[in-house]
Structures are given as C-alpha cells and as structure tokens.
Write a protein that holds these residues in place. Sequence first.
Motif, PDB file in Angstrom:
ATOM      1  N   ARG A 245      19.488  -5.908   1.985  1.00 42.36           N
ATOM      2  CA  ARG A 245      19.474  -4.731   1.188  1.00 42.36           C
ATOM      3  C   ARG A 245      18.055  -4.773   0.423  1.00 42.36           C
ATOM      4  NH1 ARG A 245      23.241  -0.748   2.007  1.00 42.36           N
ATOM      5  NH2 ARG A 245      25.454  -1.664   2.593  1.00 42.36           N
ATOM      6  N   PRO A 246      16.829  -4.722   1.011  1.00 37.56           N
ATOM      7  CA  PRO A 246      15.646  -4.805   0.105  1.00 37.56           C
ATOM      8  C   PRO A 246      15.511  -3.441  -0.881  1.00 37.56           C
ATOM      9  CG  PRO A 246      15.417  -4.134   2.402  1.00 37.56           C
ATOM     10  CD  PRO A 246      16.737  -4.433   2.494  1.00 37.56           C
ATOM     11  N   GLN A 247      16.287  -2.342  -0.295  1.00 36.76           N
ATOM     12  CA  GLN A 247      16.129  -1.105  -1.418  1.00 36.76           C
ATOM     13  C   GLN A 247      16.895  -1.438  -2.606  1.00 36.76           C
ATOM     14  OE1 GLN A 247      14.512   1.765  -0.760  1.00 36.76           O
ATOM     15  NE2 GLN A 247      14.948   2.115  -2.920  1.00 36.76           N
ATOM     16  N   GLU A 248      18.116  -2.257  -2.632  1.00 34.70           N
ATOM     17  CA  GLU A 248      18.658  -2.492  -3.998  1.00 34.70           C
ATOM     18  C   GLU A 248      17.762  -3.450  -4.718  1.00 34.70           C
ATOM     19  OE1 GLU A 248      22.719  -3.886  -3.352  1.00 34.70           O
ATOM     20  OE2 GLU A 248      23.113  -2.396  -2.008  1.00 34.70           O
ATOM     21  N   ILE A 249      17.098  -4.312  -4.247  1.00 34.55           N
ATOM     22  CA  ILE A 249      16.288  -5.203  -4.682  1.00 34.55           C
ATOM     23  C   ILE A 249      15.102  -4.412  -5.500  1.00 34.55           C
ATOM     24  CG2 ILE A 249      14.291  -7.209  -4.718  1.00 34.55           C
ATOM     25  CD1 ILE A 249      16.102  -8.164  -2.275  1.00 34.55           C
ATOM     26  N   GLU A 250      14.513  -3.629  -4.721  1.00 34.70           N
ATOM     27  CA  GLU A 250      13.579  -2.549  -5.464  1.00 34.70           C
ATOM     28  C   GLU A 250      14.053  -1.588  -6.354  1.00 34.70           C
ATOM     29  OE1 GLU A 250      11.484   1.381  -3.409  1.00 34.70           O
ATOM     30  OE2 GLU A 250      10.947  -0.355  -2.418  1.00 34.70           O
ATOM     31  N   ASP A 251      15.180  -1.424  -6.524  1.00 33.05           N
ATOM     32  CA  ASP A 251      15.986  -0.623  -7.631  1.00 33.05           C
ATOM     33  C   ASP A 251      16.358  -1.016  -8.555  1.00 33.05           C
ATOM     34  OD1 ASP A 251      15.325   1.716  -5.853  1.00 33.05           O
ATOM     35  OD2 ASP A 251      17.365   1.673  -5.017  1.00 33.05           O
ATOM     36  N   GLU A 252      16.321  -2.624  -8.619  1.00 32.30           N
ATOM     37  CA  GLU A 252      16.644  -3.379  -9.774  1.00 32.30           C
ATOM     38  C   GLU A 252      16.269  -3.216 -11.113  1.00 32.30           C
ATOM     39  OE1 GLU A 252      19.058  -7.218  -7.774  1.00 32.30           O
ATOM     40  OE2 GLU A 252      17.178  -7.257  -8.093  1.00 32.30           O
ATOM     41  N   SER A 253      14.768  -3.050 -10.983  1.00 33.67           N
ATOM     42  CA  SER A 253      14.272  -2.786 -12.432  1.00 33.67           C
ATOM     43  C   SER A 253      13.052  -2.016 -12.022  1.00 33.67           C
ATOM     44  CB  SER A 253      13.803  -4.394 -12.711  1.00 33.67           C
ATOM     45  OG  SER A 253      12.539  -4.882 -11.911  1.00 33.67           O
ATOM     46  N   ALA A 254      12.259  -1.840 -13.137  1.00 30.67           N
ATOM     47  CA  ALA A 254      11.029  -1.001 -13.489  1.00 30.67           C
ATOM     48  C   ALA A 254       9.745  -1.786 -12.339  1.00 30.67           C
ATOM     49  CB  ALA A 254      10.572  -0.688 -14.795  1.00 30.67           C
ATOM     50  N   THR A 255      10.016  -3.037 -12.244  1.00 30.60           N
ATOM     51  CA  THR A 255       8.909  -3.732 -11.453  1.00 30.60           C
ATOM     52  C   THR A 255       9.538  -4.194 -10.142  1.00 30.60           C
ATOM     53  OG1 THR A 255       9.431  -5.712 -12.623  1.00 30.60           O
ATOM     54  CG2 THR A 255       7.736  -4.442 -13.528  1.00 30.60           C
ATOM     55  N   GLY A 256      10.754  -3.512  -9.829  1.00 29.94           N
ATOM     56  CA  GLY A 256      11.370  -3.842  -8.555  1.00 29.94           C
ATOM     57  C   GLY A 256      10.399  -3.782  -7.248  1.00 29.94           C
ATOM     58  N   ARG A 257       9.350  -2.875  -7.108  1.00 27.30           N
ATOM     59  CA  ARG A 257       8.682  -3.085  -6.102  1.00 27.30           C
ATOM     60  C   ARG A 257       7.709  -4.272  -5.886  1.00 27.30           C
ATOM     61  NH1 ARG A 257       6.639   3.350  -6.249  1.00 27.30           N
ATOM     62  NH2 ARG A 257       8.450   4.162  -5.586  1.00 27.30           N
TER      63      ARG A 257
ATOM     64  N   GLN B 235       0.903  -1.496  -0.311  1.00 30.14           N
ATOM     65  CA  GLN B 235       0.035  -0.178  -0.114  1.00 30.14           C
ATOM     66  C   GLN B 235       0.819   1.171   0.187  1.00 30.14           C
ATOM     67  OE1 GLN B 235      -2.265  -1.079   3.426  1.00 30.14           O
ATOM     68  NE2 GLN B 235      -4.222  -1.463   2.364  1.00 30.14           N
ATOM     69  N   ARG B 236       2.050   1.102   0.680  1.00 29.52           N
ATOM     70  CA  ARG B 236       2.766   2.527   0.550  1.00 29.52           C
ATOM     71  C   ARG B 236       3.385   2.921  -0.496  1.00 29.52           C
ATOM     72  NH1 ARG B 236       5.663   0.541   4.398  1.00 29.52           N
ATOM     73  NH2 ARG B 236       7.834  -0.053   3.332  1.00 29.52           N
ATOM     74  N   VAL B 237       3.649   1.689  -1.153  1.00 27.14           N
ATOM     75  CA  VAL B 237       4.580   2.117  -2.511  1.00 27.14           C
ATOM     76  C   VAL B 237       3.539   1.931  -3.783  1.00 27.14           C
ATOM     77  CG1 VAL B 237       6.544   1.049  -1.709  1.00 27.14           C
ATOM     78  CG2 VAL B 237       4.983  -0.439  -3.042  1.00 27.14           C
ATOM     79  N   GLY B 238       2.148   1.924  -3.429  1.00 25.49           N
ATOM     80  CA  GLY B 238       1.297   2.190  -4.394  1.00 25.49           C
ATOM     81  C   GLY B 238       0.894   0.879  -5.563  1.00 25.49           C
ATOM     82  N   LEU B 239       1.316  -0.320  -4.831  1.00 26.29           N
ATOM     83  CA  LEU B 239       0.880  -1.283  -5.695  1.00 26.29           C
ATOM     84  C   LEU B 239      -0.507  -1.626  -5.596  1.00 26.29           C
ATOM     85  CD1 LEU B 239       3.747  -3.996  -4.688  1.00 26.29           C
ATOM     86  CD2 LEU B 239       3.482  -2.850  -6.920  1.00 26.29           C
ATOM     87  N   ASN B 240      -1.127  -2.100  -6.541  1.00 23.27           N
ATOM     88  CA  ASN B 240      -2.936  -2.262  -6.414  1.00 23.27           C
ATOM     89  C   ASN B 240      -2.925  -3.857  -6.084  1.00 23.27           C
ATOM     90  OD1 ASN B 240      -5.529  -2.148  -6.783  1.00 23.27           O
ATOM     91  ND2 ASN B 240      -5.529  -2.330  -9.005  1.00 23.27           N
ATOM     92  N   ALA B 241      -2.422  -4.075  -5.159  1.00 29.36           N
ATOM     93  CA  ALA B 241      -2.536  -5.519  -4.544  1.00 29.36           C
ATOM     94  C   ALA B 241      -3.616  -5.996  -3.854  1.00 29.36           C
ATOM     95  CB  ALA B 241      -1.489  -5.832  -3.295  1.00 29.36           C
ATOM     96  N   ASP B 242      -4.003  -7.359  -4.283  1.00 28.79           N
ATOM     97  CA  ASP B 242      -5.136  -8.162  -3.816  1.00 28.79           C
ATOM     98  C   ASP B 242      -4.581  -8.646  -2.686  1.00 28.79           C
ATOM     99  OD1 ASP B 242      -6.829 -10.065  -3.090  1.00 28.79           O
ATOM    100  OD2 ASP B 242      -7.148 -10.869  -5.214  1.00 28.79           O
ATOM    101  N   LEU B 243      -5.381  -8.185  -1.359  1.00 26.31           N
ATOM    102  CA  LEU B 243      -4.896  -8.512  -0.209  1.00 26.31           C
ATOM    103  C   LEU B 243      -5.921  -9.513   0.515  1.00 26.31           C
ATOM    104  CD1 LEU B 243      -4.297  -4.634   1.100  1.00 26.31           C
ATOM    105  CD2 LEU B 243      -2.595  -6.366  -0.026  1.00 26.31           C
ATOM    106  N   PRO B 244      -5.522 -10.803   0.583  1.00 29.13           N
ATOM    107  CA  PRO B 244      -6.180 -11.821   1.382  1.00 29.13           C
ATOM    108  C   PRO B 244      -6.050 -11.760   2.547  1.00 29.13           C
ATOM    109  CG  PRO B 244      -3.955 -12.652   0.480  1.00 29.13           C
ATOM    110  CD  PRO B 244      -4.061 -11.153  -0.037  1.00 29.13           C
ATOM    111  N   ASP B 245      -7.039 -12.452   3.332  1.00 36.24           N
ATOM    112  CA  ASP B 245      -6.916 -12.519   4.823  1.00 36.24           C
ATOM    113  C   ASP B 245      -5.982 -13.573   5.191  1.00 36.24           C
ATOM    114  OD1 ASP B 245      -9.017 -10.513   4.948  1.00 36.24           O
ATOM    115  OD2 ASP B 245     -10.601 -11.933   4.643  1.00 36.24           O
ATOM    116  N   ALA B 246      -5.120 -13.235   6.345  1.00 35.32           N
ATOM    117  CA  ALA B 246      -4.251 -14.180   6.746  1.00 35.32           C
ATOM    118  C   ALA B 246      -4.981 -14.839   8.006  1.00 35.32           C
ATOM    119  CB  ALA B 246      -2.704 -13.775   7.167  1.00 35.32           C
ATOM    120  N   VAL B 247      -4.979 -16.130   8.021  1.00 31.41           N
ATOM    121  CA  VAL B 247      -5.686 -16.896   9.162  1.00 31.41           C
ATOM    122  C   VAL B 247      -4.704 -17.184  10.136  1.00 31.41           C
ATOM    123  CG1 VAL B 247      -7.514 -17.626   7.258  1.00 31.41           C
ATOM    124  CG2 VAL B 247      -5.459 -19.117   8.075  1.00 31.41           C
ATOM    125  N   ARG B 248      -3.621 -17.117  10.323  1.00 31.03           N
ATOM    126  CA  ARG B 248      -2.838 -17.867  11.336  1.00 31.03           C
ATOM    127  C   ARG B 248      -1.964 -16.775  12.017  1.00 31.03           C
ATOM    128  NH1 ARG B 248       2.298 -19.735  10.946  1.00 31.03           N
ATOM    129  NH2 ARG B 248       2.219 -19.597   8.326  1.00 31.03           N
TER     130      ARG B 248
END
Length: 744
Positions: free
Chosen positions: A714-726, A597-610
């Motif tokens: 280094r999650p920021q580097e994973i995010e920066d690797e490509s246009a779809t890194g987020r 939600q913070r980075v603006g992904l239009n994510a399908d957010l299921p309910d976690a049951v555990r």
Amino acid sequence: MADELVEREVASEQAFVDRVYRQLEVAGEAAQELAKEGHSRGRVGHEGGLVERDAMVFQAAKRIAQLDAAHEGLVFGRLDMEATVDPQPRYVGRIGLRDDDRDSLLIDWRAPAAAVFYQATAAEPQSVIRRRVLRSASRKVIGVEDELLDAEALATAEAAGRALPIVGEGALMAQLSRARDRSMHSIVATIQAEQDKAIRAPSRGVVSISGGPGTGKTVVALHRAAFLLYNERQRYERGGVLVVGPSGVFMRYIERVLPSLGETAVALRSLGEVVNDVRATRHDEPAVADIKGSARMAEVMRRVSRQQAPSAPSEFRVFFRDDRLVLDRGRLGQVRRQLMSQGLRNKQLPRVSHALLDALWRQVRGERGREYGREKFNEDMLSNQDFLDFAIDWWPPLDAPTVLCWLRDPEFLSRVSEGLLNAEEQRLLAKSWSALDPTRAISHQISIEDVPLLDELRYALGDLPQKADDARDDPMHLIEGGVNIQELMTASEREYAPSGRAWAPPTSSIDDDLYAHVLIDEAQDLTPMQWRMVGRRGRTASWTIVGDPAQSSWPAPAEAAQARSAALERKVIHEFHLSTNYRNSSEIYAHAAAYAQRVGLNADLPDAVRRTGEEPKEIVLGPGADTSDLEAATRAAVLDVAGAVSGTVGIVVPVARRSEVNAWLASWPELADDAAGARAAVDSSVAPSGEDRVVVLTGLDTKGLEFDAIVVVRPQEIEDESATGRATLYVVLTRATQLLTTIS
C-alpha cells in the motif's frame, strides 16, 4: 588456465594472510603479557605503582579489544608499485602490524601510507601498477579482484621479469553484488576516490557529506570517524565521539562497522537515546511530532522551567518578637524574580533560604526584634520547622522528567504556551501527555520527540548542586551554601518516590555531555529541537554531517536549517558531494527517480552503476479486493523475492498496518524460519532482531537501511501518512539492492 591462475594467486595470498594471523596471535600474547605486568605493578605498595598499573592495564585492554575486533577480513588490500618506488608489495588491512624485526607487515587503512590504495585511479595511478582486493571468509582467502591502473608500467614490470597477473571482475562490482544481512559492513576494501576525500578531510570544523540514495554517505562518515580516531587518538578518545542516527534499528545496523575497523571508543546513540539515562523508542503521530519538533517549543520549555511548582505554597506567616511577618504572593513573586535573574533555577537552591530570610527580616520593625539581631533571627528561623517545610516546598529541587509531567494539565499548558501555540496544537499536546505518571520511569512513557524537550528542560533548570561532605550533618548548611537534597524534597516527591528509595539527583551533569566529535546521520530529518539537543553536545567539537534534503521527513526545512546553523556556531564547513549510487540496481533506481520527479521532489539523482536485468514489479489489486486478497498478494510477493535472493527481505507497510502484517508473516509456514523473530515485533515499538531474514518495517524505520529485496504494501497509504509522506516513500523505494515489488 584461467582457473589455475586464480587458484595460484589465491594460494599465494593465503600464505601471506596465514603469516599475518600468526603475527596477530603474537601481538595478542604480548598484550596479555602487558596486562599481567600492569597488574603486578599494583603490588609495589606505593601510589606510583598504582598509576603505572592503571595505565598499562588500560592500554593492554584497548589493544586486546582492537586485535579481537580485527579478525574478520584482517587483510583486504594489496598494492603493487613501480619498482623505483617500492619493489615489494604493500598490504593494507584493518589494523597495522609489524613483524618480529619491527618491519611493517600490514599497513593500517587509516595511515597516510594507505591513502594511495583509495586515491589512485587509472587517470592518476600515483605509481600504482595493480590494486588488488582480497575477499575472505574468516581467515580463508576465497578470491581476489584486481584493477590495472597503469598498463605501461605493467609492461615495464613484466619486461623486467616481474609477473603481475590481472584477475577478477573488479573489487567494487564484486562488493556491490554481495547479499545483505542485517548489519552494515565496512567498505575499506572498496572505498572510491570521491569517498576517500571526505574520509580524509581536515579534522577541524564541519565536514558535510551530501548525495542521493545509495552513494555510501553513512559508511563514509563512519570510516571518517575511524580515520579521525587513528590520526588524533588522544584528542578524540579523551573527548569522545558521538554518532547519532535516526532509530534504534539503524544503530544496530551500523554498530559493527567501527569495531570492525579497530575502533571501540565511540558512543552510538539513536535520537531517542542522546540524553543520558533516557531511552525512547516510539514516535508520536506526525501532527504531534511536528509541534514538538518546532523551534517554538524551546520558548515553551523555558517558560515552563520558570514556573512555580504546581503544588508550591503561596503564603507563609510567622510571629517574631513584636512583629507578624508575611510572605504573600507579591513578596514571593519579588523573591522568585530576584532568584531567577541570577541564573538557572536549580543553581539558586543554595540562595533560596538567604532570599526568603532577607524578605522576612525587612519586615522586622519592632525594637525587640532589631535588638535581637539578624544572626540570631536567622538561627531562629532555621530551627523553625514550619519555615523549613515552607522553603523546601516553595523552591524544590527539580529534574526535567518531573517538570515535563506538569504539562499533562491542559490549563498549565495553555498558560505557558500562550501566544506560541494555537488551541488545536495545545489540545494535541495535552492529549499526548495526558498519561504521564511521575511515579513511573520516564523512558517508558515518552516518545522520541519528547527527548529534546527533556533536554531543553534539563538545561533550563540546571544541574542540582551537590552538598559538600563536611556539611552533611550541619544544620547551617542551607545558609552557608550547601543543599541537603533529602530535606529539600517536596511532600509530593516523597509520595512519588519508589518504595524504599529516596529521591536522588541525576547521575550525570550537563558538563558530561560534551564530545570532541559529533557525527549526525540522516541529518535532513532532524527537527529544530533535535538540532538544539545535539548542538549542546558539540559546542566544542568537530562535526561530520550526512544527509540528503530530498529524503527529509521534517516539513519545515528552513526552520531546521536555521537551527542547524545555530548548532554549528559559525564553524568552517567543508562540503563533499557523492554522485554515484552503489546500492541500487539501475533498474530499481530509475523507478525511484521517476517517482521523485513525478511527485515534485527536488531530488539529487546519482548515477546507478550496476544492472541486474530485473525490473521492479508493480502489483495492482482490483477495486473489489479485500484484506484477504491483500494478504495473499503480499505472501506471494514475499515468497517470490525470498526465493530469488539469499540476503534480507523487507516488507514495508503503513504504520497502521504493521501489527496486521506481522501477524500475517508469523502465520506463513513457508517463512517460519525466516520470520522466527517477527512474532515478537507485533508492537511497533519493538524492533526486529538482528537474526530475522524477513522483517516488517514502517517507512521511517527503513531510514539508512538496505535490503536485497523490498516488498512495499500500500505505497499510497505510506505517502498519505504525513506531510512528508512522498519523501518517505521515495526513501522506501531506494532501499532495495536487487529486487523491488509494490502492491497497490
């Protein structure tokens, strides 16, 4: 008292399971006897006996393989119904078995009679009082988990003297808490109602299964494949089932599921293996991958397939009677356009000599030549070695790898991509193909993104026609329509052919690529060119498509959607959406969902049951931290989670750091046993083995996988690797079932 009750129930179920395994051994012996009888039929001395032998041996071998695959967790379910429906318990398992009296002993989970095991709920019990799941280790029952679906019916049963005690914490929650190893397991014991609807959907058309992370999309799709094979075995075994996943790591992860369900007639292919005889394991860098995946490349490959071979001669001259005959660029261009207008390039090989001879004969003007006649003219030309050499060098038989190698020439690439690719895109492609070497096996040189381009070329070129046996030694076969592959080799192909081996056409044809059912997992990641590749294999197939758009690694979803629509060719689509996250703890998924939600992904957010009570940990190094600090923090985090979980641990890193972190892992004595196979995985093209408990993976490698614990470096580097890194980082954050740590 409670412990005694559980022990008594387990002992009772063990007695039944022992009975089933004894019957399984009897069935195995019967299959072995059928195989022996089949072999004996081959000795009767006539063709009918051989046919009977082949049929009996095939059926026996298939049954033996099915019985062998079913040993683990053979019996997993029990239904206790209302007495008016069935006073005897019904047992559900991986395969169906009958006792010596031919009565049903075990119901195959795919059979209609077993559907109620998955579909019954407390709201709609469907005459089921108690649903029991048996937990087993090999042949030993180690526990039972009950769900009471109808309390009133239970009271009625107990009043009638029928004891149905309820034990355990519930099968689903027990399954969710189990440790992960390096293989996906079947969920036949814990399939939920919304999942079961997708599994048992109509076989025709397309079943599209969507849902957020952890909703069981992949395993539901695999169970659907097993269900289809069970219900329409002849159709799907004869036509074949193709399962396509994102990577070799993923395919090894799921490869045990279908055999464990009694199905072995399935082709499992990663996107780098869809084309027969090709296996690519590495990805291009994102900028190059985005170009190669674009739909524009289909037109580039079409243009390439219509080009003259770079080494082809441009002129032929010959003296015939009183005439000098010339095939110059203009005339050859006319012949080439005429041939290409009649179909695929390789399909025209039998017509090449005809077309060239026609162009030459039209130039015969002299009286002596005309009196000589066309038939003798043809004979003279076909006995002229210069003409034969010209014909086979001007229009050689071409395979896709050979033609792909033409693109290593920047000038050639510029010519065929004019108006489609800009100068920078051409430069990136030329660089990626600069090392292509036609003397080496193509699989060792290409990327996963090159495989659809090879497939595009193969279909644009067409299969090479095969020469009839009776034309093998006939010098007239070029005119009569046969093709001598050896004579049609170009000089360059002879030079590049491996020592001691002649060039040979591909072992499979385009017609071999069709399947009866195609299953695509992580469908949101397929590029337009990959959709074209897979679509060719499913032209007459039913489909199962699994995906979540928010997890997509392809930057142009509209383009991919158009290619997907073309691949499905207006087939009827049945949509199923899964809404419950069974993988992640609610603490982990809340963290991942907040990121989406913070980075603006239009994510399908299921309910976690555990819930586990374990919040994700975020370790932030100070501004002066160096590589040694990062290694120390990673080591501490990995040791922490590895000591807290009994299953697998994934260390997820940016692509550029994979070799470095693998070297760290191999040097940590505390994890020497867990990381034994990681030393061999320092090359990013090598996947970790199935025995490694602790593995190093890139973000894309984690697609479709799950681990007990994840450490993200280094999650920021994973995010920066490509246009779809987020989107990639969102996927990474949803891979952990119990513990998640990030190191920034």
